[in-house]
Design a protein around this motif. Structure first.
Motif, mmCIF file in Angstrom:
data_model
loop_
_atom_site.group_PDB
_atom_site.id
_atom_site.type_symbol
_atom_site.label_atom_id
_atom_site.label_comp_id
_atom_site.label_asym_id
_atom_site.label_seq_id
_atom_site.Cartn_x
_atom_site.Cartn_y
_atom_site.Cartn_z
ATOM 1 N N GLU A 1 0.841 -1.188 0.000
ATOM 2 C CA GLU A 1 0.000 0.000 0.000
ATOM 3 C C GLU A 1 0.877 1.239 0.000
ATOM 4 O OE1 GLU A 1 -2.884 0.464 3.015
ATOM 5 O OE2 GLU A 1 -4.049 -1.314 2.461
ATOM 6 N N VAL A 2 0.530 2.200 -0.835
ATOM 7 C CA VAL A 2 1.187 3.509 -0.841
ATOM 8 C C VAL A 2 0.086 4.548 -0.675
ATOM 9 C CG1 VAL A 2 2.611 5.127 -2.125
ATOM 10 C CG2 VAL A 2 3.048 2.671 -2.320
ATOM 11 N N ASN A 3 0.098 5.263 0.450
ATOM 12 C CA ASN A 3 -0.906 6.279 0.772
ATOM 13 C C ASN A 3 -0.234 7.642 0.805
ATOM 14 O OD1 ASN A 3 -3.373 4.493 1.790
ATOM 15 N ND2 ASN A 3 -1.509 3.612 2.655
ATOM 16 N N ASP A 4 -0.936 8.635 0.288
ATOM 17 C CA ASP A 4 -0.385 10.003 0.324
ATOM 18 C C ASP A 4 -1.463 10.974 0.746
ATOM 19 O OD1 ASP A 4 -1.782 11.219 -2.061
ATOM 20 O OD2 ASP A 4 -0.673 9.633 -3.139
ATOM 21 N N SER A 5 -1.034 12.181 1.049
ATOM 22 C CA SER A 5 -1.951 13.247 1.467
ATOM 23 C C SER A 5 -2.151 14.267 0.356
ATOM 24 C CB SER A 5 -1.414 13.941 2.729
ATOM 25 O OG SER A 5 -0.110 14.487 2.482
ATOM 26 N N GLY A 6 -1.969 13.809 -0.890
ATOM 27 C CA GLY A 6 -2.135 14.706 -2.024
ATOM 28 C C GLY A 6 -3.586 14.890 -2.408
ATOM 29 N N PRO A 7 -3.837 15.399 -3.622
ATOM 30 C CA PRO A 7 -5.220 15.686 -4.040
ATOM 31 C C PRO A 7 -6.035 14.443 -4.368
ATOM 32 C CG PRO A 7 -3.700 16.146 -5.827
ATOM 33 C CD PRO A 7 -2.861 15.827 -4.633
ATOM 34 N N GLY A 8 -5.380 13.297 -4.577
ATOM 35 C CA GLY A 8 -6.102 12.086 -4.935
ATOM 36 C C GLY A 8 -6.549 12.096 -6.393
ATOM 37 N N ILE A 9 -7.298 11.060 -6.752
ATOM 38 C CA ILE A 9 -7.807 10.932 -8.122
ATOM 39 C C ILE A 9 -9.296 10.656 -8.037
ATOM 40 C CG2 ILE A 9 -7.691 9.612 -10.278
ATOM 41 C CD1 ILE A 9 -4.824 8.953 -9.650
ATOM 42 N N PRO A 10 -10.119 11.426 -8.746
ATOM 43 C CA PRO A 10 -11.561 11.139 -8.740
ATOM 44 C C PRO A 10 -11.844 9.735 -9.254
ATOM 45 C CG PRO A 10 -11.107 13.305 -9.701
ATOM 46 C CD PRO A 10 -9.788 12.625 -9.530
ATOM 47 N N ALA A 11 -12.951 9.163 -8.785
ATOM 48 C CA ALA A 11 -13.287 7.780 -9.135
ATOM 49 C C ALA A 11 -13.440 7.590 -10.637
ATOM 50 C CB ALA A 11 -14.568 7.356 -8.411
ATOM 51 N N GLU A 12 -13.961 8.608 -11.346
ATOM 52 C CA GLU A 12 -14.180 8.462 -12.782
ATOM 53 C C GLU A 12 -12.881 8.480 -13.587
ATOM 54 O OE1 GLU A 12 -14.883 12.807 -11.597
ATOM 55 O OE2 GLU A 12 -15.430 10.802 -10.875
ATOM 56 N N ASP A 13 -11.790 8.939 -12.990
ATOM 57 C CA ASP A 13 -10.510 8.994 -13.707
ATOM 58 C C ASP A 13 -9.550 7.875 -13.299
ATOM 59 O OD1 ASP A 13 -11.282 11.202 -15.110
ATOM 60 O OD2 ASP A 13 -10.304 12.653 -13.791
ATOM 61 N N ARG A 14 -9.934 7.032 -12.365
ATOM 62 C CA ARG A 14 -8.978 6.067 -11.810
ATOM 63 C C ARG A 14 -8.573 4.977 -12.803
ATOM 64 N NH1 ARG A 14 -11.656 5.521 -5.741
ATOM 65 N NH2 ARG A 14 -10.955 7.602 -5.029
ATOM 66 N N GLU A 15 -9.425 4.691 -13.765
ATOM 67 C CA GLU A 15 -9.041 3.681 -14.744
ATOM 68 C C GLU A 15 -8.185 4.291 -15.847
ATOM 69 O OE1 GLU A 15 -8.471 0.005 -16.175
ATOM 70 O OE2 GLU A 15 -9.492 0.545 -14.295
ATOM 71 N N ARG A 16 -8.436 5.552 -16.180
ATOM 72 C CA ARG A 16 -7.702 6.185 -17.272
ATOM 73 C C ARG A 16 -6.254 6.482 -16.906
ATOM 74 N NH1 ARG A 16 -10.117 11.115 -20.250
ATOM 75 N NH2 ARG A 16 -8.355 10.476 -21.565
ATOM 76 N N VAL A 17 -5.968 6.624 -15.606
ATOM 77 C CA VAL A 17 -4.601 6.999 -15.221
ATOM 78 C C VAL A 17 -3.605 5.878 -15.537
ATOM 79 C CG1 VAL A 17 -5.331 8.590 -13.429
ATOM 80 C CG2 VAL A 17 -4.989 6.174 -12.862
ATOM 81 N N PHE A 18 -4.096 4.682 -15.857
ATOM 82 C CA PHE A 18 -3.192 3.602 -16.230
ATOM 83 C C PHE A 18 -2.827 3.659 -17.714
ATOM 84 C CE2 PHE A 18 -5.284 1.844 -12.450
ATOM 85 C CZ PHE A 18 -4.172 1.495 -11.705
ATOM 86 N N ASP A 19 -3.485 4.545 -18.472
ATOM 87 C CA ASP A 19 -3.136 4.699 -19.886
ATOM 88 C C ASP A 19 -1.806 5.419 -20.007
ATOM 89 O OD1 ASP A 19 -5.535 3.527 -20.452
ATOM 90 O OD2 ASP A 19 -6.585 5.425 -20.845
#
Length: 454
Positions: free
Chosen positions: A377-395
């Motif tokens: 697990e890698v957790n951060d205190s950054g802005p995060g990623i909205p749920a609708e963009d979480r699959e696209r970030v792997f592109d």
């Protein structure tokens, strides 16, 4: 012998030849036995015909007169044992024998004799065994000569059948030879024989994988060229600005920007090379690797970046777990996750890395016995990623609006590539620190299963 046609011709020719020889031997032996039985039957019938005829001497009729050139010899003995008739006077004829069929030797010659009594007299019909064998041999040879004609015809038929049967394979080979290098269209399995359909289906699968690899490579080259164009253009502008600087202050600013651009271009090239190596299928073999040690190395490698950005990065949970993965690929996966978390976490933020073994069911649907599965697990205190963009970030090369400078858009694509190689799954969620949580769940290994609850 590597030729299938030559092997089939040889094996079938040997089979036909052996079968013809076995059949010829069987026919020959059967013909010899039947001829012998026919000759015995003739001896008996001749004796019976003589016994039913006129027994007046000197002869029994013209068929057995000494002047006829026949293969049989007839002798008649009186009740007192005196020979009173012989059809062919010779000195080497067999003497009176027992009744029925007997084999007697006269000198160096063997005779087959049939004896019977009629009217108190003994009638004996004999035939030389050599004569019988000569006649039987001629009969047997006439019975097997068709095999000498049929066998070559069968060999020609075998050659034609083999050639005809292998024609679909030749047609398939010709089609593949004439196919363009960039043609990955599947072959039609229906025209070929059923035995070749698994091969055609396997080749179609290979064509599909090759097409996918080709398209992936083409897209990779196009994306890489597009992504490298911007940093190279920026470097060119920064070099020009450095050349136009009039004082040390302007020169220092231009040098700093040039150094930053070079770092960005270097990072992009490094990520491109890592992604290309992971997608080429040429990675090192899977081996047991300590996930905890790998996480420590990744934190050590990114310590300078964490210090520069003012982010508190450390290992929160530290349970030693072993995973089956390529050692260098696993280091890249963990380092990319930590690097991404550090780049997106603002100054004064926090990045926590956790390594632990969790009990999870063997099946995704919750059924089956539980297994100890290693989890990163890698957790951060950054802005995060909205749920609708979480699959696209792997592109590849995908970067969200507002992403910090210096990123390449390849970090998570490389993470998924390595995870797929290990059979792991990557899950994105919301961290308890408020930012992004990335979980990588690895499949169980034999070493972990030793600690399963009993």
């Amino acid at each position: 012998m590597k030729s299938l046609r030559a092997r089939l011709l040889l094996l079938l020719s040997v089979a036909v030849t052996v079968a013809a020889l076995v059949q010829a031997v069987a026919v020959f032996r059967n013909a010899m036995n039947e001829a012998d039985a026919v000759f015995d039957y003739h001896l008996q019938q001749l004796a019976l015909s003589l016994a039913s005829g006129d027994m007046g001497l000197p002869g029994f009729g013209p068929d057995v007169s000494p002047g006829n050139n026949v293969d049989y010899v007839v002798q008649v003995w009186a009740p007192d044992g005196k020979r009173i008739y012989v059809s062919r006077p010779r000195s080497d004829l067999p003497s009176q024998a027992v009744l029925g069929y007997t084999n007697v030797m006269v000198g160096n010659e063997q005779w087959r004799v049939y004896s019977m009594q009629a009217g108190g007299r003994t009638i004996q019909v004999g035939q030389s065994t050599a004569t019988r064998q000569a006649l039987a041999l001629g009969f047997a040879l006439r019975s097997i000569w068709p095999m000498a004609v049929i066998a070559p015809l069968l060999l020609l038929a075998v050659a034609w059948v083999v050639r005809r049967s292998l024609k679909p394979l030749s047609d398939l080979s010709l089609e593949l030879e004439n196919r363009a290098a960039t043609s990955f269209d599947p072959l039609d399995p229906h025209p070929v024989v059923s035995e070749m359909r698994p091969v055609v289906r396997a080749m179609n699968g290979l064509f599909a994988r090759t097409r996918q690899a080709f398209e992936t490579q083409r897209m990779f080259v196009a994306d890489a060229a597009h992504e490298l164009r911007s940093p190279l253009a920026a470097l060119k502008v920064q070099v020009q600005m450095l050349g136009r600087a009039h004082d040390d202050a302007q020169r220092g600013v231009a040098l700093a920007r040039l150094e930053s651009g070079i770092d960005r271009a270097s990072h992009l090239v490094e990520q491109l090379l890592l992604l290309a190596r992971n997608e080429s299928g040429a990675e090192e073999a899977l081996a047991p690797v300590s996930l905890l040690d790998t996480a420590r190395v990744a934190l050590s490698d990114t310590a300078e970046l964490a210090q520069t950005r003012g982010v508190d990065a450390g290992l929160e949970d530290a349970e030693d777990c072993t995973v089956l993965a390529p050692a260098s690929g696993l280091r890249i996966l963990v380092r990319n996750l930590v690097d991404n978390a550090l780049r997106y976490t603002p100054a004064g933020g926090r990045v926590d890395v956790r390594v632990r073994c969790e009990m999870q069911p063997a099946e995704r649907n919750g059924s089956g016995p539980p297994h100890r599965m290693a989890v990163l697990e890698v957790n951060d205190s950054g802005p995060g990623i909205p749920a609708e963009d979480r699959e696209r970030v792997f592109d590849r090369f995908y970067r969200r609006d507002g992403s910090p400078a210096g990123g390449s858009g390849l970090g998570l694509a490389i993470v998924r590539s390595v995870a797929d190689r290990c059979g792991a799954r990557v899950e994105l969620g919301t961290a308890d620190l408020g930012g992004l949580q990335v979980r990588v769940v690895f499949p169980p290994t034999a070493e972990q299963d030793r600690f399963r609850p009993g």
